[in-house]
Design a protein around this motif. Sequence first.
Motif, PDB file in Angstrom:
ATOM      1  N   ASP A 199       0.803  -1.217   0.000  1.00 47.74           N
ATOM      2  CA  ASP A 199       0.000   0.000   0.000  1.00 47.74           C
ATOM      3  C   ASP A 199       0.840   1.273   0.000  1.00 47.74           C
ATOM      4  OD1 ASP A 199       0.983  -0.354   2.545  1.00 47.74           O
ATOM      5  OD2 ASP A 199      -0.863   0.246   3.575  1.00 47.74           O
ATOM      6  N   ALA A 200       2.149   1.136  -0.090  1.00 47.06           N
ATOM      7  CA  ALA A 200       3.014   2.322  -0.164  1.00 47.06           C
ATOM      8  C   ALA A 200       2.754   3.090  -1.454  1.00 47.06           C
ATOM      9  CB  ALA A 200       4.484   1.914  -0.085  1.00 47.06           C
ATOM     10  N   ILE A 201       3.028   4.372  -1.431  1.00 47.76           N
ATOM     11  CA  ILE A 201       2.963   5.197  -2.635  1.00 47.76           C
ATOM     12  C   ILE A 201       4.396   5.445  -3.104  1.00 47.76           C
ATOM     13  CG2 ILE A 201       2.426   7.489  -3.555  1.00 47.76           C
ATOM     14  CD1 ILE A 201      -0.052   7.494  -1.782  1.00 47.76           C
ATOM     15  N   VAL A 202       4.647   5.121  -4.365  1.00 47.18           N
ATOM     16  CA  VAL A 202       5.980   5.276  -4.945  1.00 47.18           C
ATOM     17  C   VAL A 202       5.871   6.238  -6.119  1.00 47.18           C
ATOM     18  CG1 VAL A 202       7.954   4.118  -5.986  1.00 47.18           C
ATOM     19  CG2 VAL A 202       6.533   2.891  -4.308  1.00 47.18           C
ATOM     20  N   VAL A 203       6.590   7.343  -6.047  1.00 48.43           N
ATOM     21  CA  VAL A 203       6.542   8.336  -7.121  1.00 48.43           C
ATOM     22  C   VAL A 203       7.836   8.264  -7.925  1.00 48.43           C
ATOM     23  CG1 VAL A 203       6.260  10.772  -7.721  1.00 48.43           C
ATOM     24  CG2 VAL A 203       5.054   9.825  -5.740  1.00 48.43           C
ATOM     25  N   ASN A 204       7.685   7.966  -9.205  1.00 49.09           N
ATOM     26  CA  ASN A 204       8.806   7.929 -10.139  1.00 49.09           C
ATOM     27  C   ASN A 204       9.035   9.350 -10.632  1.00 49.09           C
ATOM     28  OD1 ASN A 204      10.519   7.696 -12.339  1.00 49.09           O
ATOM     29  ND2 ASN A 204       9.428   5.976 -13.272  1.00 49.09           N
ATOM     30  N   VAL A 205      10.061   9.996 -10.071  1.00 46.73           N
ATOM     31  CA  VAL A 205      10.426  11.360 -10.467  1.00 46.73           C
ATOM     32  C   VAL A 205      11.574  11.245 -11.458  1.00 46.73           C
ATOM     33  CG1 VAL A 205      11.159  13.638  -9.679  1.00 46.73           C
ATOM     34  CG2 VAL A 205       9.772  12.192  -8.172  1.00 46.73           C
ATOM     35  N   GLN A 206      11.315  11.570 -12.705  1.00 49.56           N
ATOM     36  CA  GLN A 206      12.329  11.395 -13.737  1.00 49.56           C
ATOM     37  C   GLN A 206      13.592  12.199 -13.415  1.00 49.56           C
ATOM     38  OE1 GLN A 206      11.798   9.250 -16.089  1.00 49.56           O
ATOM     39  NE2 GLN A 206       9.594   9.016 -16.142  1.00 49.56           N
ATOM     40  N   GLY A 207      14.756  11.556 -13.603  1.00 45.34           N
ATOM     41  CA  GLY A 207      16.018  12.202 -13.275  1.00 45.34           C
ATOM     42  C   GLY A 207      16.409  13.314 -14.217  1.00 45.34           C
ATOM     43  N   ASP A 208      15.650  13.502 -15.311  1.00 45.41           N
ATOM     44  CA  ASP A 208      15.959  14.588 -16.251  1.00 45.41           C
ATOM     45  C   ASP A 208      14.875  15.666 -16.227  1.00 45.41           C
ATOM     46  OD1 ASP A 208      13.906  13.218 -17.458  1.00 45.41           O
ATOM     47  OD2 ASP A 208      15.030  12.673 -19.265  1.00 45.41           O
ATOM     48  N   GLU A 209      14.226  15.835 -15.046  1.00 46.00           N
ATOM     49  CA  GLU A 209      13.185  16.863 -14.881  1.00 46.00           C
ATOM     50  C   GLU A 209      13.603  17.851 -13.777  1.00 46.00           C
ATOM     51  OE1 GLU A 209      10.230  17.566 -16.269  1.00 46.00           O
ATOM     52  OE2 GLU A 209       9.890  15.868 -17.606  1.00 46.00           O
ATOM     53  N   PRO A 210      14.652  18.631 -14.008  1.00 46.09           N
ATOM     54  CA  PRO A 210      15.139  19.537 -12.954  1.00 46.09           C
ATOM     55  C   PRO A 210      14.197  20.693 -12.642  1.00 46.09           C
ATOM     56  CG  PRO A 210      16.294  19.964 -15.005  1.00 46.09           C
ATOM     57  CD  PRO A 210      15.481  18.713 -15.223  1.00 46.09           C
ATOM     58  N   LEU A 211      13.179  20.904 -13.471  1.00 42.20           N
ATOM     59  CA  LEU A 211      12.225  21.987 -13.228  1.00 42.20           C
ATOM     60  C   LEU A 211      10.914  21.487 -12.629  1.00 42.20           C
ATOM     61  CD1 LEU A 211      12.665  24.100 -16.512  1.00 42.20           C
ATOM     62  CD2 LEU A 211      13.758  24.452 -14.294  1.00 42.20           C
ATOM     63  N   ILE A 212      10.851  20.213 -12.260  1.00 42.79           N
ATOM     64  CA  ILE A 212       9.596  19.676 -11.716  1.00 42.79           C
ATOM     65  C   ILE A 212       9.185  20.470 -10.477  1.00 42.79           C
ATOM     66  CG2 ILE A 212      10.634  17.919 -10.201  1.00 42.79           C
ATOM     67  CD1 ILE A 212       7.613  17.337 -12.494  1.00 42.79           C
ATOM     68  N   ALA A 213       7.927  20.836 -10.406  1.00 47.22           N
ATOM     69  CA  ALA A 213       7.445  21.683  -9.308  1.00 47.22           C
ATOM     70  C   ALA A 213       7.170  20.839  -8.068  1.00 47.22           C
ATOM     71  CB  ALA A 213       6.176  22.409  -9.730  1.00 47.22           C
ATOM     72  N   PRO A 214       7.727  21.207  -6.913  1.00 43.25           N
ATOM     73  CA  PRO A 214       7.423  20.487  -5.673  1.00 43.25           C
ATOM     74  C   PRO A 214       5.922  20.424  -5.394  1.00 43.25           C
ATOM     75  CG  PRO A 214       9.316  21.905  -5.341  1.00 43.25           C
ATOM     76  CD  PRO A 214       8.768  22.228  -6.697  1.00 43.25           C
TER      77      PRO A 214
END
Length: 243
Positions: free
Chosen positions: A92-107
């Motif tokens: 039931d954990a939530i795992v977020v795949n944050v792409q390593g080439d997205e330096p502008l991703i908004a928190p």
Amino acid sequence: MTSPCVAVIPARWASVRFPGKPLALLAGRPMIVHVLERARESAVFDAVWVATDDERIAAVVRQAGGVARMTRADHATGTERVAEAAADLPPDAIVVNVQGDEPLIAPALLCELVELLATDPAVDIATAAHEARDAAGRTSPHVVKVVRGANGDALYFSRAAVPHSRDDDTTYLHHIGIYAFRHAALARFVQLAPSALERREGLEQLRGLENGMRIRVLVTAHASRGVDTPEDLKAVALRLSGA
């Protein structure tokens, strides 16, 4: 006890168009460090890990105070790398795949995705898109489009200009390549064979749709820009500098 929520950032050295991309410098710091800091700034995760098979990347992450989880080198996709790194988490954990080439991703976008998945147990995967109107992007195969149903779930992802418009309307939803998974859904996803539409479009998320998985699409004002080439890196550097 609440389910753990973890961000996993897949990063590999090898890249046909941009070898060593995670360590490319942006504003004097490696790109992977920018992504790591964006995930931390969201303050929504119990842990943030970088999943990599390269000791050079791992060393930079550790030097920046981050956690590097070493993975196998033979993964075909970043999703597979994320799944290995997260293998010991509960279903039931939530795992977020944050792409390593997205330096502008908004928190703030990371927070929104986690909240969406946490509040609707029927959804397997959450991703994001932003409304765009540029005609060049609509027809470009490098810009992935998504079409949603009335409930916000993805109907289809494509590199083609979808939905087709019979007038001059160029509005479309530009997909942002970030995914929040329930861990059980992530484990199932990576066990599925690559699907026919996935191979045809070159879009991994179609594997989930073809196998009946529900992918909720959050429409956000937080547009991002990934780095695929050295030219993209220059454009992102200008945005970071405010130019």
